[in-house]
Design a protein around this motif. Structure first.
Motif, mmCIF file in Angstrom:
data_model
loop_
_atom_site.group_PDB
_atom_site.id
_atom_site.type_symbol
_atom_site.label_atom_id
_atom_site.label_comp_id
_atom_site.label_asym_id
_atom_site.label_seq_id
_atom_site.Cartn_x
_atom_site.Cartn_y
_atom_site.Cartn_z
ATOM 1 N N LEU A 113 22.283 14.467 19.929
ATOM 2 C CA LEU A 113 22.268 14.242 18.489
ATOM 3 C C LEU A 113 22.928 12.910 18.145
ATOM 4 O O LEU A 113 24.044 12.630 18.577
ATOM 5 N N ARG A 133 23.776 18.407 9.945
ATOM 6 C CA ARG A 133 23.881 16.951 9.916
ATOM 7 C C ARG A 133 23.297 16.431 8.609
ATOM 8 O O ARG A 133 22.387 17.035 8.044
ATOM 9 N N THR A 141 19.629 18.053 8.171
ATOM 10 C CA THR A 141 18.966 18.752 9.267
ATOM 11 C C THR A 141 19.978 19.685 9.914
ATOM 12 O O THR A 141 21.190 19.423 9.917
ATOM 13 N N HIS A 143 20.542 21.862 13.590
ATOM 14 C CA HIS A 143 20.087 21.899 14.974
ATOM 15 C C HIS A 143 20.778 23.016 15.728
ATOM 16 O O HIS A 143 21.981 23.257 15.570
ATOM 17 N N VAL A 145 21.920 23.976 19.378
ATOM 18 C CA VAL A 145 22.184 23.355 20.673
ATOM 19 C C VAL A 145 22.543 24.461 21.653
ATOM 20 O O VAL A 145 23.550 25.158 21.492
ATOM 21 N N SER A 157 18.768 20.194 22.207
ATOM 22 C CA SER A 157 18.909 20.386 20.778
ATOM 23 C C SER A 157 17.545 20.653 20.158
ATOM 24 O O SER A 157 16.585 19.923 20.418
ATOM 25 N N VAL A 158 17.474 21.699 19.315
ATOM 26 C CA VAL A 158 16.231 22.046 18.635
ATOM 27 C C VAL A 158 16.489 22.040 17.132
ATOM 28 O O VAL A 158 17.405 22.726 16.654
ATOM 29 N N GLU A 159 15.695 21.290 16.393
ATOM 30 C CA GLU A 159 15.843 21.251 14.948
ATOM 31 C C GLU A 159 15.266 22.528 14.344
ATOM 32 O O GLU A 159 14.106 22.873 14.588
ATOM 33 N N ARG A 162 15.222 21.372 7.923
ATOM 34 C CA ARG A 162 15.207 20.000 7.414
ATOM 35 C C ARG A 162 14.849 20.034 5.932
ATOM 36 O O ARG A 162 13.922 20.711 5.515
#
Length: 612
Positions: A113, A133, A141, A143, A145, A157-159, A162
């Motif tokens: 990130l 974030r 966003t 995420h 992790v 890391s997967v979003e 958003r």
């Protein structure tokens, strides 16, 4: 505690400096599955940093050591590691780092990130983490992790979320299957809605008291039940015209109201076994604690002294630890067992004077002000110390800044103007669209009372404050030029349009909510609320301090205001320092107070700053 500075004999210093230098500690946070492992903040080295504390052995260890300090840290549930936020010189833009509890090298906690402004963090028992974030480019966003194994390094890391509007991570359920988010997708940054999602980002349930932004009713995540398999979420709501807790089960789709009928704002957190709630009650600038067991007819008082509880936590043995202070007495971490939980070494802060309550009728209702007076008879030179926020409030809590003014013969008045918390939702929400001007109406009413009552010398009235309080100071000097003899503005909004364009994204969202749009959409409101509009009317000497790395009240807009003062030869001084929205370095804080005292005494007359 390591690193305690003993280079100077504190007892020979003026009391106002002793208060700043006295070692302090925050309320210790503790690891959910390893309650003997704690994390706290202290100024023991002269800079506020994070410390690890093993209660079983008594050992304490400084975790962070940075020139501009560190205060944001979280323990993993197993107590094996500490996550701390690493920014650059107070700019609040950075990454999460990770350090073993017992000491060792720091490493990026989520190396995939990029740097950002933080928007919440929740760490799971399996080593995964949910990281919020915020950036100017992407908005918010979130995420997930996953742990990568081996030395505890963060993995992929997967979003999972958003949106352009502000949002944040609220909490992660005990088993890691539910994630609670606060969001303002409806465009009202003052009133959040809630969404509970699965780790893949799919929605479990929504709770939106704003009904799509049509009602000014906010929600807040207070925490999932700390029990495996329990999907209940403790939520703060404003349905009764103030903050109050309820229990929402997003899986079952049920809401449970709580019979906690206390005036003022009420928050809560779970006891560690989930059997009860620790209630934090704030009313008329003081606070207290209660215990409530679900199903009971009402809460039971947890005895604390009169004053302010700045934080509290229930321990596994059923005791409650809390950080307490009053305007007269410095902070201490206490337990309902009767013990002082964490007592830093070194000289204690000298006491100050107690506050007196003043209630003044204003254009929007009764205004609450807190007054501290020096010895002797008035009228006194008087500092109106205006709090920031604006959604905050002054309380009967220890504050070294106001105490310094009292030591120098000034009365100090702190006004909980419309916009302040703790007096109901309507009072907090009242300042929309006429931003700044409404708060100053309340301050003016209290100012008039202070003069008529014989407290304040009308020829020696000082308007002062930091952040939003600094903004109100500059706006007040320009819109009420005959009322004030002097102005002291720290990290202020000075040029509202430029501030909007330069500030962090979350604050842009707040400004759009407060003013009803962007500077391009409602230019007349930004103009009416901007100190720069009235700068040529300022007649009082004005002192401004600003952090060159401040993301909240950026330096460029301050310089624009200062240039206008300088162009017409107005009496002013500017102090720029290498930090963000304030400083975590004790000597820097003392320097700034000393400069303000010297400026005031030079222009108003008074004693020796160093010898007071």
């Amino acid at each position: 505690m390591e690193g305690m500075s003993e280079s100077e004999n504190v007892s020979t210093m003026p009391e106002w400096e002793q208060r700043f230098r006295a070692p302090r500690v925050s309320l210790p946070d503790w690891a959910e599955d390893a309650p003997d492992r704690s994390l706290f903040v202290s100024n023991a080295t002269g800079t506020y940093e994070l410390y690890a504390w093993d209660r079983a052995s008594g050992q304490q260890r400084q975790v962070t050591d940075r020139p501009n300090g560190t205060t944001d840290g979280v323990l993993t549930p197993d107590g094996e590691a500490i996550w701390w936020f690493s920014d650059t010189d107070g700019d609040e833009f950075g990454v999460w780092m990770r350090q073993p509890f017992g000491g060792g090298e720091d490493e990026p906690a989520a190396p995939g990130l990029a740097p950002s402004y933080p928007a919440g963090l929740a760490i799971g028992r399996d080593g995964s983490a949910v990281i919020g974030r915020s950036t100017d480019e992407d908005g918010t966003t979130v995420h997930l992790v996953r742990p990568a194994g081996g030395a505890g390094r963060g993995g992929e890391s997967v979003e999972i979320y958003r949106h352009r509007e502000s949002a944040g991570v609220g909490d992660l359920s005990h088993d890691g299957t539910l994630i609670a988010l606060e969001h303002t997708e409806h465009g009202d940054a003052m009133h959040s809605a809630l969404r509970v999602v699965r780790p893949d980002g799919s929605t479990v349930a929504e709770l939106d008291d704003t009904e799509g932004g049509t009602k000014e009713l906010g929600l807040a995540v207070l925490g999932f039940a700390p029990v495996a398999g329990d999907t209940r979420l403790l939520v703060g709501h404003q349905r009764r015209g103030r903050w109050a807790p309820m229990i929402w089960d997003p899986v079952a789709g049920t809401e449970t109201a709580l019979p906690v009928d206390l005036p003022g704002d009420v928050g809560a957190e779970w006891y560690p076994d989930g059997s009860a709630l620790l209630i934090e009650h704030s009313f008329e600038a003081r606070s207290e604690l209660w215990r409530y067991e679900p199903g009971a007819s009402g809460p039971v008082r947890v005895e604390t002294p009169a004053g302010t509880v700045s934080g509290a936590t229930a321990r596994p043995d059923g005791t409650v630890e809390y950080l307490w202070s009053s305007a007269a007495q410095p902070p201490v971490v206490r337990s309902t067992s009767g013990a002082v939980v964490l007592d830093p070494p070194g000289a204690k802060a000298p006491a100050s004077v107690a506050v007196e309550d003043a209630w003044v009728e204003g254009p929007g209702g009764r205004i609450h002000a807190l007054v501290q007076k020096p010895a002797g008879d008035g009228p006194f030179p008087t500092v109106f110390e205006i709090h920031g926020g604006p959604t905050w409030h002054d309380s009967d809590a220890f504050a070294s800044g106001p105490a310094a003014w009292v030591d120098h013969g000034f009365a100090v008045v702190r006004v909980n103007y419309r916009g302040s918390t703790g007096y109901g939702r309507a009072w907090t929400d009242a300042l929309k669209h006429r931003v700044g001007l409404i708060e100053l109406e309340d301050i003016a009413a209290v100012r008039d009372w202070s003069v008529k009552s014989g407290l304040a010398d009308p020829q020696r009235l000082v308007l002062a404050g930091g952040s939003w309080g600094g903004y109100l100071t500059l706006l007040g000097l320009g819109t009420q030029p005959d009322a004030w003899a002097l102005g002291l503005a720290a990290v202020p909004v000075a040029d509202y349009v430029t501030a909007y364009h330069d500030e962090m994204e979350a604050l842009k969202a707040m400004d759009r909510t407060l003013l009803g749009g962007t500077p391009e959409e409602v230019p007349e409101r930004f103009e009416a609320s901007s100190p720069l509009t009235y700068v040529d009317a300022v007649r009082a000497p004005v002192y401004i301090s600003a952090g060159v790395n401040d993301p909240r009240c950026p330096i460029r807009q301050v310089e624009n205001y200062v240039d206008r003062l300088a162009a017409r030869g107005a009496v002013h001084e500017v102090y720029r320092y290498d930090a963000g929205h304030g400083s975590l370095v004790v000597e820097e804080r003392i320097k700034q107070v000393r400069l303000e005292l010297e400026f005031a005494l030079k222009h108003l007359g008074g004693g020796d700053v160093l010898g007071a």
